[in-house]
Design a protein around this motif. Structure first.
Motif, mmCIF file in Angstrom:
data_model
loop_
_atom_site.group_PDB
_atom_site.id
_atom_site.type_symbol
_atom_site.label_atom_id
_atom_site.label_comp_id
_atom_site.label_asym_id
_atom_site.label_seq_id
_atom_site.Cartn_x
_atom_site.Cartn_y
_atom_site.Cartn_z
ATOM 1 N N ARG A 122 47.076 51.987 8.897
ATOM 2 C CA ARG A 122 48.274 51.849 9.739
ATOM 3 C C ARG A 122 48.527 50.372 10.024
ATOM 4 N N PRO A 123 49.759 49.988 10.312
ATOM 5 C CA PRO A 123 50.053 48.579 10.628
ATOM 6 C C PRO A 123 49.666 48.236 12.068
ATOM 7 N N LEU A 124 48.368 48.215 12.321
ATOM 8 C CA LEU A 124 47.824 47.874 13.629
ATOM 9 C C LEU A 124 47.139 46.521 13.534
ATOM 10 N N TYR A 125 47.068 45.828 14.648
ATOM 11 C CA TYR A 125 46.333 44.566 14.653
ATOM 12 C C TYR A 125 44.839 44.831 14.630
ATOM 13 N N ALA A 126 44.130 43.974 13.910
ATOM 14 C CA ALA A 126 42.678 43.927 13.992
ATOM 15 C C ALA A 126 42.351 42.770 14.929
ATOM 16 N N ALA B 136 43.697 52.614 18.066
ATOM 17 C CA ALA B 136 44.984 53.311 18.165
ATOM 18 C C ALA B 136 45.705 52.819 19.420
ATOM 19 N N PRO B 137 47.024 52.799 19.383
ATOM 20 C CA PRO B 137 47.774 52.307 20.541
ATOM 21 C C PRO B 137 47.704 53.256 21.743
ATOM 22 N N THR B 138 48.026 52.696 22.888
ATOM 23 C CA THR B 138 48.118 53.473 24.124
ATOM 24 C C THR B 138 49.074 54.637 23.917
ATOM 25 N N GLY B 139 48.731 55.764 24.485
ATOM 26 C CA GLY B 139 49.572 56.947 24.351
ATOM 27 C C GLY B 139 49.080 57.905 23.282
ATOM 28 N N GLU B 140 48.172 57.434 22.440
ATOM 29 C CA GLU B 140 47.553 58.285 21.423
ATOM 30 C C GLU B 140 46.132 58.597 21.864
ATOM 31 N N PRO B 141 45.537 59.670 21.320
ATOM 32 C CA PRO B 141 44.129 59.915 21.629
ATOM 33 C C PRO B 141 43.283 58.693 21.251
ATOM 34 N N GLU B 142 42.253 58.435 22.047
ATOM 35 C CA GLU B 142 41.408 57.271 21.792
ATOM 36 C C GLU B 142 40.785 57.356 20.398
ATOM 37 N N HIS B 143 40.945 56.285 19.656
ATOM 38 C CA HIS B 143 40.409 56.217 18.297
ATOM 39 C C HIS B 143 40.260 54.743 17.967
#
Length: 137
Positions: A12-16, A69-76
């Motif tokens: 996914r296009p998430l920051y590391a 994972a971003p806020t609002g999603e299950p913790e991952h």
């Protein structure tokens, strides 16, 4: 080393958040970076040549990365530790791929920044995982 759930998050296009060894009395200070997973299971990022993190990586070629994972999603989240190699080749190409992944259609300012990165020459940072920790709630 990565499980299917890890890869689903990492693609996914998430920051590391990259952390390298600090100098002197400083505390470790993670930096958000764009990244991709290679076919070999490494993580690769890029940096401008004069970035202080590159000097620290030359001194101690190891780092850690956390992607969540971003806020609002299950913790991952996935946390990766490993050795790092620095490469003078492939940085601009990596930056172009990641710009497409993170920005999509480029506006004029983003195109100028990408051109500036190409002209500057970018260092490709490759992190080879030695340890992967994870949590998926």
């Amino acid at each position: 080393m990565f499980r299917d759930g890890d890869l689903a998050l990492l693609h996914r296009p998430l920051y590391a958040y990259l952390t390298v060894a600090p100098r002197g009395e400083r505390w470790p200070s993670p930096r958000p970076v764009w990244f991709e997973v290679t076919a070999d299971g490494d993580l690769q990022m890029f940096s401008v040549p004069g970035a202080p993190k590159l000097d620290r990586l030359r001194e101690q070629p190891r780092a850690s990365v956390v992607v969540a994972a971003p806020t609002g999603e299950p913790e991952h989240w996935v946390a990766v530790e490993g050795t790092v190699t620095l490469h003078d080749d492939g940085g601009p190409e990596l930056a172009a791929r990641l710009a497409d992944r993170y920005w999509g259609t480029l506006d004029e300012q983003q195109r100028r920044l990408l051109d500036e990165w190409r002209e500057t020459g970018l260092v490709r940072i490759v992190l080879r995982p030695s340890s992967v920790n994870r949590y998926a709630g």
